[in-house]
Structure formats: structure tokens, C-alpha cells
Design a protein around this motif. Structure first.
Motif, PDB file in Angstrom:
ATOM      1  N   VAL A 259       0.861  -1.179   0.000  1.00 54.93           N
ATOM      2  CA  VAL A 259       0.000   0.000   0.000  1.00 54.93           C
ATOM      3  C   VAL A 259       0.897   1.229   0.000  1.00 54.93           C
ATOM      4  O   VAL A 259       1.767   1.369   0.861  1.00 54.93           O
ATOM      5  N   LEU A 260       0.703   2.081  -0.981  1.00 52.31           N
ATOM      6  CA  LEU A 260       1.460   3.330  -1.097  1.00 52.31           C
ATOM      7  C   LEU A 260       0.581   4.483  -0.638  1.00 52.31           C
ATOM      8  O   LEU A 260      -0.530   4.661  -1.148  1.00 52.31           O
ATOM      9  N   ILE A 261       1.064   5.254   0.320  1.00 52.72           N
ATOM     10  CA  ILE A 261       0.341   6.429   0.806  1.00 52.72           C
ATOM     11  C   ILE A 261       1.103   7.675   0.373  1.00 52.72           C
ATOM     12  O   ILE A 261       2.235   7.902   0.796  1.00 52.72           O
ATOM     13  N   GLY A 262       0.478   8.438  -0.507  1.00 59.20           N
ATOM     14  CA  GLY A 262       1.131   9.632  -1.049  1.00 59.20           C
ATOM     15  C   GLY A 262       1.570   9.388  -2.474  1.00 59.20           C
ATOM     16  O   GLY A 262       2.528   8.658  -2.727  1.00 59.20           O
ATOM     17  N   ASP A 263       0.849   9.987  -3.420  1.00 61.88           N
ATOM     18  CA  ASP A 263       1.083   9.716  -4.835  1.00 61.88           C
ATOM     19  C   ASP A 263       1.561  10.963  -5.567  1.00 61.88           C
ATOM     20  O   ASP A 263       1.094  11.283  -6.653  1.00 61.88           O
ATOM     21  N   GLY A 264       2.499  11.651  -4.937  1.00 62.74           N
ATOM     22  CA  GLY A 264       3.114  12.795  -5.595  1.00 62.74           C
ATOM     23  C   GLY A 264       4.241  12.333  -6.505  1.00 62.74           C
ATOM     24  O   GLY A 264       4.228  11.209  -7.021  1.00 62.74           O
ATOM     25  N   LEU A 265       5.242  13.165  -6.691  1.00 66.97           N
ATOM     26  CA  LEU A 265       6.331  12.825  -7.599  1.00 66.97           C
ATOM     27  C   LEU A 265       7.105  11.596  -7.143  1.00 66.97           C
ATOM     28  O   LEU A 265       7.390  10.700  -7.938  1.00 66.97           O
ATOM     29  N   VAL A 266       7.451  11.540  -5.848  1.00 66.70           N
ATOM     30  CA  VAL A 266       8.193  10.377  -5.337  1.00 66.70           C
ATOM     31  C   VAL A 266       7.303   9.145  -5.338  1.00 66.70           C
ATOM     32  O   VAL A 266       7.705   8.058  -5.777  1.00 66.70           O
ATOM     33  N   GLY A 267       6.075   9.287  -4.839  1.00 61.93           N
ATOM     34  CA  GLY A 267       5.169   8.151  -4.770  1.00 61.93           C
ATOM     35  C   GLY A 267       4.881   7.535  -6.124  1.00 61.93           C
ATOM     36  O   GLY A 267       4.913   6.308  -6.293  1.00 61.93           O
ATOM     37  N   SER A 268       4.586   8.370  -7.128  1.00 62.37           N
ATOM     38  CA  SER A 268       4.267   7.833  -8.448  1.00 62.37           C
ATOM     39  C   SER A 268       5.493   7.195  -9.099  1.00 62.37           C
ATOM     40  O   SER A 268       5.375   6.181  -9.805  1.00 62.37           O
ATOM     41  N   ALA A 269       6.679   7.764  -8.865  1.00 60.44           N
ATOM     42  CA  ALA A 269       7.901   7.157  -9.393  1.00 60.44           C
ATOM     43  C   ALA A 269       8.159   5.809  -8.731  1.00 60.44           C
ATOM     44  O   ALA A 269       8.607   4.851  -9.381  1.00 60.44           O
TER      45      ALA A 269
END
Length: 324
Positions: A10-20
Motif C-alpha cells: 500500500v502506497l500512501i502519497g502519490d506525488g512525484l516520489v510516490g508515483s515514481a
């Protein structure tokens, strides 16, 4: 019939780092289920739809958006949420606002009954990882920060160029804070099994030159941020490497932010050092035999982290979690 082992992230936070990071997970097939939780659901839905289009070329990963309840049976919850570092801003200046965000996230996750591994990438990562462990009350071996994994990779790249060798064959670590007080453990480093300092001497590379490279690594993030606004490819790939070590039960040796309980003379603090990582999280902390200069650098970095942690957690209303 052979049942495939569940591998859920589970990924929490889908900004630049999260999406990468999500892209790295799909590219490397690190999970068979990836759930993305984001404050802006349209963003995470867009990424899920985009990422699933890559799976026919990579691995059969189910990518979806979700809610905190999806954390209950996750193997790893990766936290990339938080305010990003701006040009001219240090990681430590992010502490108060990101501690408040972290408290909200962690309480939501643990309320689901989550018993897996937290992997934290938000900055200042050492302090936020400390807070995640205290708030969650999970065993310290199950709460890991990305720490100096990225910084160590940057140092290996720089030294690979300097020595004209493959950076994968440079064994060296940046230690302590992921930030301005980190330092290179040159006395413990090797190239092809030869102590790095001896190798440097045979090539006429001075300790002053090595220290200049060390300083460049400390400031590389600022250079990238000033040029393109953020860093994300490097840290996302380092997160993926840590994830792989956990998911594949590798017992890999990697530099991450980890809880110390006497190592290097430090207690009740998270900072970067090599560890052995497997499916259970941190199996062993590796305490490097630092020289006198490096021991002073580590003690100074630990002092900065402890003072900033205490001040930040007090301002964020988390003082009850200090030294719990």
C-alpha cells in the motif's frame, strides 16, 4: 495446487516520489497487488489506470486506488506523503508540518490492525521514521526509513566516475542523518576488495579530494531541486531496492534509517547505517568500525537529530511519544 504468496504493497502519497516508486514496483514486479492512497483520489486513479497499461510488458501486478482499510493485510505500507522540500529549504525545516501529517496517517493505518512493515520516505526521514515507530508502537525492526540509501548511491556514482569503475563495485556508505550532517564512511569503504583509501592513494587521489566529493553529495539534492523542483527517480529506485529486499526475504545489506539501541553509542534514535533486511524487516544493525573523525561526525549528526526531533515533536503536539 501451488498458491502464489501474497505480495501486497500500500502506497500512501502519490506525488512525484510516490508515483515514481509505483512505477518502479510495476516495472520490477515487486508485488502482485499495489494499492495507492492519495489525498487527491483523481490523481491516484489516473496513476492506477496508467500503470496497469504497463503490466502486459512487465509483470501481472494489480494496481488500484484504495482507502486506509486496505492496509490491514498489506505486507508493506510505504509512506511518501508530506510537504515537499522547496528550493532553499532544508529537510529539517519540514519537520513540524510533516510530523502532524505523519501522526494522522499512522493512526489511520494502525487502526486497521496492520502488522506489516512501514517504509518511510517523507522528509526529514530519520525524524519522521522515529515518529512512525513511536505512534504505531510496532517493533522497531518493522519501521524503516529510506535513510542514507539514496545518498550512498549518489556517493557510489560520484566515486565510480572519479575512479573510472562501475559504481556497483564501489562499496561505501553515507551515514547518519539523511541531510546536511551526513558523512561518508571512507575508512570502511572498498573497491574490488581493496580499502578505498589505499586505492585512492595508488591513483593519486587525496583525502581532500574525497572530502570535496563527500560535500558535493551532501548538496546534490539542493542542486537537483534548484534545477527541476524535486528529486524522485533516485529515491524511488532506492525505495524499490529496499522493498525487494523485504519481499524476497533477501537478507540484503543496505544503508537505511534504523532504530539504534546502543550501536555507535547512540540510543532511542533513527539514523542511517547499513543493516541486514529480510521479510521480517531489520534482522541486524551493522555497526561499522569508524575512525575517530567519523565517530565525531556521527555523534554530531545524532545530536542534531535528537534536538530537532524533541523540538519538532513538542511543537507538533507529540511530546508524549518522545522516548516512549
Amino acid at each position: 495446487m501451488i498458491t502464489k504468496q501474497k505480495r501486497k504493497i500500500v502506497l500512501i502519497g502519490d506525488g512525484l516520489v510516490g508515483s515514481a516508486y509505483a512505477f518502479s514496483v510495476v516495472q520490477q514486479g515487486l508485488a502482485n497487488e499495489l494499492v495507492i492512497i492519495n489525498k487527491k483520489p483523481d490523481r491516484s486513479m489516473g496513476d492506477a489506470l496508467d500503470l496497469e497499461d504497463a503490466t502486459p510488458f512487465t509483470a501481472p501486478v494489480s494496481v488500484s486506488t484504495g482507502r486506509y482499510k486496505d492496509c490491514q493485510d498489506a505486507d508493506i505500507v510505504v509512506i511518501c506523503a508530506g510537504a515537499a522540500q522547496k528550493p532553499g529549504e532544508t529537510r529539517l525545516q519540514l519537520v513540524e508540518k510533516n510530523l502532524k501529517i505523519m501522526k494522522e496517517i499512522v493512526q489511520e493505518v494502525v487502526n486497521t490492525g496492520f502488522k506489516g512493515i512501514f517504509l518511510v520516505a517523507a522528509n526529514p526521514v530519520d525524524i519522521l521514521t522515529y515518529a512512525v515507530q513511536k505512534i504505531s508502537d510496532l517493533p522497531a525492526n518493522k519501521v524503516i526509513g529510506s535513510g542514507t540509501s539514496l545518498d550512498s548511491a549518489r556517493l557510489r556514482v560520484a566515486l565510480g566516475k572519479e575512479f573510472k569503475v562501475d559504481p556497483r563495485d564501489v562499496r561505501v556508505d553515507m551515514l547518519a542523518e539523511h541531510g546536511d550532517s551526513e558523512f561518508a564512511a571512507y575508512s570502511c569503504a572498498t573497491i574490488g576488495g581493496i580499502p578505498l583509501l589505499d586505492y585512492a592513494a595508488t591513483m593519486g587521489i587525496s583525502i581532500q579530494r574525497l572530502q570535496k566529493i563527500e560535500d558535493q553529495i551532501r548538496n546534490k539534492a539542493y542542486d537537483i531541486i534548484n534545477r527541476k523542483g524535486a528529486t524522485y527517480y533516485g529515491v524511488a529506485t532506492s525505495l524499490a531496492r529496499i522493498t525487494k529486499a523485504i519481499m524476497d526475504d533477501q537478507n540484503a545489506v543496505l544503508p537505511v534509517s534504523v532504530y539504534l539501541n546502543g550501536e555507535y553509542g547512540q540510543k532511542d534514535i533513527y539514523l542511517g547505517t547499513p543493516v541486514v533486511i529480510n521479510r521480517q524487516g531489520i534482522r541486524k544493525v551493522i555497526e561499522l568500525p569508524l575512525n575517530a573523525r567519523e565517530q565525531v561526525s556521527l555523534a554530531n549528526s545524532a545530536k542534531v537529530l535528537q534536538e530537532t526531533t524533541a523540538n519538532g515533536m513538542a511543537k507538533a503536539g507529540l511530546v508524549n511519544y518522545l522516548w516512549k
